[in-house]
Design a protein around this motif. Structure first.
Motif, PDB file in Angstrom:
ATOM      1  N   ASN A 274       0.786  -1.354   0.018  1.00 31.03           N
ATOM      2  CA  ASN A 274       0.104  -0.126  -0.049  1.00 31.03           C
ATOM      3  C   ASN A 274       0.906   1.150  -0.192  1.00 31.03           C
ATOM      4  O   ASN A 274       0.609   2.192  -0.825  1.00 31.03           O
ATOM      5  N   VAL A 275       1.938   1.313   0.651  1.00 29.68           N
ATOM      6  CA  VAL A 275       2.928   2.436   0.703  1.00 29.68           C
ATOM      7  C   VAL A 275       3.658   2.585  -0.283  1.00 29.68           C
ATOM      8  O   VAL A 275       3.527   3.781  -1.029  1.00 29.68           O
ATOM      9  N   LEU A 276       3.972   1.601  -1.125  1.00 31.25           N
ATOM     10  CA  LEU A 276       5.038   1.586  -2.247  1.00 31.25           C
ATOM     11  C   LEU A 276       3.853   2.229  -3.346  1.00 31.25           C
ATOM     12  O   LEU A 276       4.026   2.958  -4.362  1.00 31.25           O
ATOM     13  N   ALA A 277       2.743   1.707  -3.552  1.00 30.46           N
ATOM     14  CA  ALA A 277       1.534   1.902  -4.399  1.00 30.46           C
ATOM     15  C   ALA A 277       1.390   3.523  -4.414  1.00 30.46           C
ATOM     16  O   ALA A 277       0.954   4.145  -5.474  1.00 30.46           O
ATOM     17  N   ALA A 278       1.613   4.215  -3.279  1.00 31.79           N
ATOM     18  CA  ALA A 278       1.263   5.595  -3.267  1.00 31.79           C
ATOM     19  C   ALA A 278       2.770   6.364  -3.489  1.00 31.79           C
ATOM     20  O   ALA A 278       2.555   7.799  -3.346  1.00 31.79           O
ATOM     21  N   LEU A 279       3.553   5.792  -3.871  1.00 30.36           N
ATOM     22  CA  LEU A 279       4.932   6.449  -4.247  1.00 30.36           C
ATOM     23  C   LEU A 279       5.160   6.264  -5.740  1.00 30.36           C
ATOM     24  O   LEU A 279       5.047   5.241  -6.361  1.00 30.36           O
ATOM     25  N   PRO A 280       6.004   7.428  -6.157  1.00 31.40           N
ATOM     26  CA  PRO A 280       6.501   7.068  -7.546  1.00 31.40           C
ATOM     27  C   PRO A 280       7.671   5.996  -7.639  1.00 31.40           C
ATOM     28  O   PRO A 280       8.431   5.780  -6.450  1.00 31.40           O
ATOM     29  N   THR A 281       7.836   5.407  -8.644  1.00 36.19           N
ATOM     30  CA  THR A 281       8.660   4.163  -8.755  1.00 36.19           C
ATOM     31  C   THR A 281      10.131   4.438  -8.541  1.00 36.19           C
ATOM     32  O   THR A 281      10.889   3.578  -7.797  1.00 36.19           O
ATOM     33  N   SER A 282      10.569   5.664  -8.965  1.00 33.53           N
ATOM     34  CA  SER A 282      11.778   6.032  -8.243  1.00 33.53           C
ATOM     35  C   SER A 282      12.201   6.131  -6.852  1.00 33.53           C
ATOM     36  O   SER A 282      13.308   6.080  -6.692  1.00 33.53           O
ATOM     37  N   ALA A 283      11.111   6.004  -5.979  1.00 34.24           N
ATOM     38  CA  ALA A 283      11.134   6.363  -4.751  1.00 34.24           C
ATOM     39  C   ALA A 283      11.079   5.013  -4.081  1.00 34.24           C
ATOM     40  O   ALA A 283      11.504   4.757  -2.856  1.00 34.24           O
ATOM     41  N   GLY A 286      14.558   3.481  -1.916  1.00 39.41           N
ATOM     42  CA  GLY A 286      14.712   3.861  -0.521  1.00 39.41           C
ATOM     43  C   GLY A 286      13.602   3.644   0.412  1.00 39.41           C
ATOM     44  O   GLY A 286      13.756   3.561   1.769  1.00 39.41           O
ATOM     45  N   ALA A 287      12.428   3.638  -0.351  1.00 39.24           N
ATOM     46  CA  ALA A 287      11.260   3.415   0.736  1.00 39.24           C
ATOM     47  C   ALA A 287      11.190   1.866   1.108  1.00 39.24           C
ATOM     48  O   ALA A 287      10.889   1.725   2.470  1.00 39.24           O
ATOM     49  N   LYS A 288      11.640   0.974   0.495  1.00 36.82           N
ATOM     50  CA  LYS A 288      11.588  -0.511   0.876  1.00 36.82           C
ATOM     51  C   LYS A 288      12.713  -0.393   1.959  1.00 36.82           C
ATOM     52  O   LYS A 288      12.625  -1.072   3.019  1.00 36.82           O
ATOM     53  N   LYS A 289      13.989   0.112   1.937  1.00 40.46           N
ATOM     54  CA  LYS A 289      14.878   0.153   2.869  1.00 40.46           C
ATOM     55  C   LYS A 289      14.442   0.844   4.261  1.00 40.46           C
ATOM     56  O   LYS A 289      14.739   0.174   5.295  1.00 40.46           O
ATOM     57  N   ALA A 290      13.599   1.875   4.095  1.00 40.91           N
ATOM     58  CA  ALA A 290      13.129   2.576   5.196  1.00 40.91           C
ATOM     59  C   ALA A 290      12.131   1.661   5.968  1.00 40.91           C
ATOM     60  O   ALA A 290      12.024   1.557   7.234  1.00 40.91           O
ATOM     61  N   LEU A 291      11.284   1.052   5.181  1.00 39.71           N
ATOM     62  CA  LEU A 291      10.275  -0.015   5.722  1.00 39.71           C
ATOM     63  C   LEU A 291      10.699  -1.006   6.421  1.00 39.71           C
ATOM     64  O   LEU A 291      10.321  -1.595   7.351  1.00 39.71           O
ATOM     65  N   ALA A 292      12.204  -1.656   5.894  1.00 37.26           N
ATOM     66  CA  ALA A 292      12.553  -2.785   6.399  1.00 37.26           C
ATOM     67  C   ALA A 292      13.277  -2.350   7.909  1.00 37.26           C
ATOM     68  O   ALA A 292      13.134  -3.207   8.902  1.00 37.26           O
ATOM     69  N   GLU A 293      13.696  -1.193   7.905  1.00 35.51           N
ATOM     70  CA  GLU A 293      14.191  -0.629   9.268  1.00 35.51           C
ATOM     71  C   GLU A 293      13.268  -0.551  10.327  1.00 35.51           C
ATOM     72  O   GLU A 293      13.238  -0.896  11.364  1.00 35.51           O
ATOM     73  N   ILE A 294      12.179   0.117   9.757  1.00 40.65           N
ATOM     74  CA  ILE A 294      10.757   0.197  10.704  1.00 40.65           C
ATOM     75  C   ILE A 294      10.497  -1.240  11.249  1.00 40.65           C
ATOM     76  O   ILE A 294      10.185  -1.249  12.498  1.00 40.65           O
ATOM     77  N   TRP A 295      10.217  -2.384  10.250  1.00 39.93           N
ATOM     78  CA  TRP A 295      10.022  -3.567  10.572  1.00 39.93           C
ATOM     79  C   TRP A 295      10.941  -4.142  11.871  1.00 39.93           C
ATOM     80  O   TRP A 295      10.516  -4.786  12.680  1.00 39.93           O
TER      81      TRP A 295
END
Length: 295
Positions: A274-283, A286-295
């Motif tokens: 859901n988070v990635l669907a709201a972001l442009p592909t270029s982001a 970085g978003a995946k890395k940040a989400l992994a850190e949150i998890w």
């Protein structure tokens, strides 16, 4: 509905002839290997009982020629088999019945290998009608032995009985620590109603995962999920400690109704999607890395 249209003109292609030769070589190799395995199995059986003799000193377990040839459908195609027979004259002292040799490789009732049997329900679920099985598998395996439309019809009845037995099985002896719930939306053989498959997967205390229940429901409504959970409770399933699911509100409403003591947790995989669907592909990196850190 899937249908099969044989291409008669394809037989004129030289590549098809080469492929047919390869298939024949594979089938002949499979036939020889199967025959050798059956002979070795019988030899080992007889050798293991060589000390069993009657009052005249004659062996009670000996070879008895070969059975009539039969064709067995395998992944390599139809293979002709003449299974060796055994004359076992031993008698059970309790029941009075004679002992019988039964091959673990090729039981007397076997007409299809387990691999072929596993493919049939998948083809059926993908929309292949019972009348199309014969031409489809005949083109692929080189024979339709044991795969008539009547056979497929009998198999579908068996599959339906197996499904019913699975849906009615007792759940009181199983303790699921947590469960995953999700709806799988399909678009085959449907009219106007938006149906989906409601799937519940449980995890035992020892970490083993298994399918708990699966049924069809209207969208992912609270009523459909509640029916599934109530059926599980009726069959003895105790409330799991934790339930994991996506953002569909229907499941959570049903869970609070049927198992109010079960804790709730959003599925992390769905949340990331859901988070990635709201972001442009270029982001995304970085978003995946940040989400992994949150998890």
């Amino acid at each position: 509905m899937l249908t099969v249209v044989p291409d008669d003109g394809a037989q004129e292609d030289g590549a098809v002839g080469a492929s047919s030769l390869i298939d024949e070589i594979v089938r002949e190799g499979a036939r020889r290997m199967l025959a050798a395995a059956l002979e070795a199995e019988v030899d080992a059986y007889i050798a293991g009982l060589a000390d069993q003799r009657d009052e005249r000193g004659r062996r009670l377990v000996v070879r008895n020629g070969h059975a009539e040839a039969r064709r067995v459908m395998t992944a390599a195609g139809a293979v002709e088999v003449r299974a060796p027979r055994v004359n076992d004259r031993r008698v059970d002292p309790v029941s009075g019945q004679r002992a019988r040799f039964s091959s673990a490789i090729l039981p007397p009732w076997c007409r299809r290998s387990p691999r072929v049997a596993e493919v049939l329900p998948l083809l059926y679920l993908h929309g292949l009608s019972s009348g199309d099985f014969v031409p489809a598998l005949e083109q692929f395996l080189g024979s339709s032995a044991g795969l008539s439309a009547a056979t497929i019809t009998r198999l579908t009845k068996t599959w339906q009985d197996d499904c019913q037995a699975f849906s009615d099985r007792d759940l009181s002896s199983v303790d699921y620590v947590y469960v995953w719930a999700d709806g799988v939306h399909v678009n085959i053989r449907l009219d106007e109603e938006k149906l989906c498959l409601l799937v519940l997967i449980g995890v035992r205390a020892d970490g083993r995962k298994e399918l708990v229940a699966i049924t069809d429901g209207y969208r992912e409504s609270t009523g459909s999920w509640a029916d599934l959970l109530r059926d599980c409770a009726r069959r003895g399933m105790s409330a799991p400690v934790l339930a994991v699911g996506d953002g569909a509100l229907g499941f959570w409403g049903a869970l609070r109704e049927v198992f109010p003591q079960t804790r709730e947790q959003r599925c992390w995989f769905h949340k990331i999607g859901n988070v990635l669907a709201a972001l442009p592909t270029s982001a995304h990196p970085g978003a995946k890395k940040a989400l992994a850190e949150i998890w």
